[in-house]
Design a protein around this motif. Structure first.
Motif, PDB file in Angstrom:
ATOM      1  N   SER A 226       0.831  -1.205   0.000  1.00 16.69           N
ATOM      2  CA  SER A 226       0.000   0.000   0.000  1.00 16.69           C
ATOM      3  C   SER A 226       0.863   1.252   0.000  1.00 16.69           C
ATOM      4  O   SER A 226       1.975   1.262   0.533  1.00 16.69           O
ATOM      5  N   ASP A 227       0.333   2.335  -0.587  1.00 17.71           N
ATOM      6  CA  ASP A 227       1.066   3.583  -0.658  1.00 17.71           C
ATOM      7  C   ASP A 227       1.288   4.215   0.711  1.00 17.71           C
ATOM      8  O   ASP A 227       2.219   4.992   0.892  1.00 17.71           O
ATOM      9  N   SER A 228       0.447   3.891   1.676  1.00 18.86           N
ATOM     10  CA  SER A 228       0.577   4.493   3.001  1.00 18.86           C
ATOM     11  C   SER A 228       1.829   4.019   3.735  1.00 18.86           C
ATOM     12  O   SER A 228       2.276   4.662   4.681  1.00 18.86           O
ATOM     13  N   VAL A 229       2.391   2.885   3.304  1.00 21.36           N
ATOM     14  CA  VAL A 229       3.580   2.326   3.947  1.00 21.36           C
ATOM     15  C   VAL A 229       4.751   2.232   2.968  1.00 21.36           C
ATOM     16  O   VAL A 229       5.896   2.088   3.388  1.00 21.36           O
ATOM     17  N   ARG A 230       4.496   2.349   1.699  1.00 16.60           N
ATOM     18  CA  ARG A 230       5.505   2.110   0.665  1.00 16.60           C
ATOM     19  C   ARG A 230       6.688   3.074   0.799  1.00 16.60           C
ATOM     20  O   ARG A 230       6.500   4.288   0.846  1.00 16.60           O
ATOM     21  N   PRO A 231       7.932   2.552   0.843  1.00 16.61           N
ATOM     22  CA  PRO A 231       9.100   3.436   0.870  1.00 16.61           C
ATOM     23  C   PRO A 231       9.399   4.010  -0.502  1.00 16.61           C
ATOM     24  O   PRO A 231       8.810   3.608  -1.511  1.00 16.61           O
ATOM     25  N   VAL A 232      10.349   4.919  -0.549  1.00 23.97           N
ATOM     26  CA  VAL A 232      10.577   5.681  -1.768  1.00 23.97           C
ATOM     27  C   VAL A 232      11.158   4.819  -2.885  1.00 23.97           C
ATOM     28  O   VAL A 232      10.940   5.111  -4.070  1.00 23.97           O
ATOM     29  N   THR A 233      11.880   3.762  -2.565  1.00 24.38           N
ATOM     30  CA  THR A 233      12.496   2.940  -3.614  1.00 24.38           C
ATOM     31  C   THR A 233      11.455   2.266  -4.496  1.00 24.38           C
ATOM     32  O   THR A 233      11.547   2.303  -5.718  1.00 24.38           O
ATOM     33  N   THR A 234      10.469   1.623  -3.881  1.00 28.57           N
ATOM     34  CA  THR A 234       9.425   0.975  -4.678  1.00 28.57           C
ATOM     35  C   THR A 234       8.415   1.984  -5.213  1.00 28.57           C
ATOM     36  O   THR A 234       7.702   1.681  -6.176  1.00 28.57           O
ATOM     37  N   ALA A 235       8.355   3.162  -4.602  1.00 25.45           N
ATOM     38  CA  ALA A 235       7.395   4.172  -5.063  1.00 25.45           C
ATOM     39  C   ALA A 235       7.785   4.753  -6.413  1.00 25.45           C
ATOM     40  O   ALA A 235       6.933   5.257  -7.145  1.00 25.45           O
ATOM     41  N   LEU A 236       9.071   4.653  -6.774  1.00 25.98           N
ATOM     42  CA  LEU A 236       9.501   5.215  -8.051  1.00 25.98           C
ATOM     43  C   LEU A 236       8.806   4.561  -9.237  1.00 25.98           C
ATOM     44  O   LEU A 236       8.576   5.200 -10.266  1.00 25.98           O
ATOM     45  N   GLN A 237       8.452   3.288  -9.092  1.00 28.54           N
ATOM     46  CA  GLN A 237       7.801   2.608 -10.208  1.00 28.54           C
ATOM     47  C   GLN A 237       6.385   3.116 -10.432  1.00 28.54           C
ATOM     48  O   GLN A 237       5.836   2.955 -11.520  1.00 28.54           O
ATOM     49  N   THR A 238       5.774   3.723  -9.414  1.00 23.74           N
ATOM     50  CA  THR A 238       4.415   4.251  -9.581  1.00 23.74           C
ATOM     51  C   THR A 238       4.392   5.490 -10.461  1.00 23.74           C
ATOM     52  O   THR A 238       3.323   5.901 -10.909  1.00 23.74           O
ATOM     53  N   LEU A 239       5.554   6.095 -10.710  1.00 23.64           N
ATOM     54  CA  LEU A 239       5.606   7.267 -11.581  1.00 23.64           C
ATOM     55  C   LEU A 239       5.576   6.889 -13.052  1.00 23.64           C
ATOM     56  O   LEU A 239       5.455   7.749 -13.910  1.00 23.64           O
ATOM     57  N   GLN A 240       5.696   5.598 -13.345  1.00 25.47           N
ATOM     58  CA  GLN A 240       5.666   5.140 -14.733  1.00 25.47           C
ATOM     59  C   GLN A 240       4.230   4.776 -15.110  1.00 25.47           C
ATOM     60  O   GLN A 240       3.582   3.974 -14.444  1.00 25.47           O
ATOM     61  N   GLY A 241       3.750   5.385 -16.187  1.00 23.75           N
ATOM     62  CA  GLY A 241       2.399   5.099 -16.647  1.00 23.75           C
ATOM     63  C   GLY A 241       2.322   3.747 -17.348  1.00 23.75           C
ATOM     64  O   GLY A 241       3.316   3.076 -17.568  1.00 23.75           O
ATOM     65  N   HIS A 242       1.104   3.360 -17.714  1.00 23.83           N
ATOM     66  CA  HIS A 242       0.921   2.063 -18.372  1.00 23.83           C
ATOM     67  C   HIS A 242       1.441   2.085 -19.807  1.00 23.83           C
ATOM     68  O   HIS A 242       1.910   1.071 -20.322  1.00 23.83           O
ATOM     69  N   PHE A 243       1.323   3.216 -20.482  1.00 24.91           N
ATOM     70  CA  PHE A 243       1.732   3.273 -21.885  1.00 24.91           C
ATOM     71  C   PHE A 243       2.910   4.222 -22.103  1.00 24.91           C
ATOM     72  O   PHE A 243       3.743   4.007 -22.962  1.00 24.91           O
ATOM     73  N   THR A 244       2.975   5.284 -21.339  1.00 31.76           N
ATOM     74  CA  THR A 244       4.092   6.222 -21.442  1.00 31.76           C
ATOM     75  C   THR A 244       4.648   6.477 -20.053  1.00 31.76           C
ATOM     76  O   THR A 244       3.965   6.285 -19.051  1.00 31.76           O
ATOM     77  N   ALA A 245       5.866   6.905 -20.016  1.00 35.50           N
ATOM     78  CA  ALA A 245       6.515   7.203 -18.737  1.00 35.50           C
ATOM     79  C   ALA A 245       7.053   8.629 -18.785  1.00 35.50           C
ATOM     80  O   ALA A 245       7.653   9.040 -19.778  1.00 35.50           O
ATOM     81  N   SER A 246       6.809   9.358 -17.710  1.00 35.53           N
ATOM     82  CA  SER A 246       7.352  10.713 -17.599  1.00 35.53           C
ATOM     83  C   SER A 246       8.771  10.589 -17.069  1.00 35.53           C
ATOM     84  O   SER A 246       9.013  10.726 -15.864  1.00 35.53           O
ATOM     85  N   TRP A 247       9.699  10.339 -17.991  1.00 38.62           N
ATOM     86  CA  TRP A 247      11.055  10.032 -17.564  1.00 38.62           C
ATOM     87  C   TRP A 247      11.722  11.195 -16.863  1.00 38.62           C
ATOM     88  O   TRP A 247      12.608  10.994 -16.024  1.00 38.62           O
TER      89      TRP A 247
END
Length: 283
Positions: A226-247
């Motif tokens: 869950s995002d309420s406990v997720r540390p920053v390392t695994t949270a980086l993958q949430t910035l990648q969209g399903h089709f495009t990524a805001s690199w």
């Protein structure tokens, strides 16, 4: 037995050394430079295929501000601090006490116990994935801060005990004997004699373990969802969209996530170097 200092080697070796160091340093920094340049590019610049050249338009403030505005980056950073600080403090506190006992007390099973701590460092942590996850589910710790805190405390204790035991073993026994003849208790010996003397080692170990726990990705992925406990390392993958990524945002977030360990190292650099070189020379 030991290699000669570079100052005492031939002129050709000295020249080769001075040429090789900048080249190797540049190769090591190249990926970091690429990530930083990407973090200050505009989206149009990335879409145009300008990956390695200088950015045609600087978007430093816009990209780094967007990371905090468009994502819960601050929440992820706080989560990492909540996990890392107790885990590091707990592992080092337990290791210092255990290292003192193993270094300065003679009892049956001393060597065997120390060997168990050292042997734990050779266990591939990937094979522990299923039992650790199952164990955390049965105890109700899964997807909580405590799952990562307790695991890192336990898993890092082996290396920390090995590290602290060897440092404390180098301290002269005469200091302890003098204190005991004066009627000082064992707890006060540990607090007022041992801890001040191993402070450089504690600083060096704190930087090493903080960096490892902060950068951990595998166990954060296994024990948290869950995002309420997720540390920053695994949270980086949430910035990648399903089709495009805001690199540009992913790169900016990666730079932000790397800043706390770097800042800690520079803040404790003097103690870190002293801790690593303590006992390397004789008197």
């Amino acid at each position: 037995m030991f290699p000669k200092p570079i100052q005492k080697r031939s002129t050709a070796t000295g020249i080769a050394y001075r040429v090789a160091v900048p080249v190797v340093l540049l190769l090591w920094l190249l990926p970091l430079i690429a990530v930083f340049l990407t973090s200050i590019r505009s989206l149009a610049d990335i879409n145009a295929g300008n990956y390695w050249g200088m950015p045609s338009q600087l978007s430093l403030i816009e990209n780094y501000a967007a990371v905090f505005q468009q994502t819960p980056m601050l929440r992820y950073l706080i989560n990492s601090l909540v996990i890392t600080i107790p885990a590091v403090a707990g592992a080092i506190a337990l290791a210092t006490i255990a290292g003192f006992a193993l270094a300065k007390y003679r009892f049956r099973g001393n060597i065997l116990l120390f060997a168990l701590f050292v042997g734990g460092n050779f266990v591939p942590f990937q094979i522990l994935m299923v039992p650790v996850r199952t164990f955390s589910l049965h105890l109700g710790l899964y997807d909580t801060y405590w799952a990562l805190i307790l695991f890192h405390m336990a898993f890092q204790s082996g290396f920390c005990v090995f590290f602290m035991r060897n440092f404390i073993a180098e301290l002269p026994d005469d200091l302890l004997e003098v204190a005991r003849t004066e009627g000082v208790g064992e707890f006060k010996i540990f607090i007022y004699i041992i801890l001040p003397l191993v402070r450089p080692a504690l600083a060096a170990l704190s930087v090493l373990i903080f960096t490892y726990v902060w950068n951990d990705y595998f166990w954060a992925l296994v024990l948290v969802q869950s995002d309420s406990v997720r540390p920053v390392t695994t949270a980086l993958q949430t910035l990648q969209g399903h089709f495009t990524a805001s690199w540009q945002l992913v790169s900016a977030a990666a730079i932000i996530a790397a800043l706390p360990p770097v800042a800690l190292f520079f803040a404790m650099q003097r103690h870190f170097v002293a801790g690593l070189t303590l006992g390397a020379t004789k008197g």
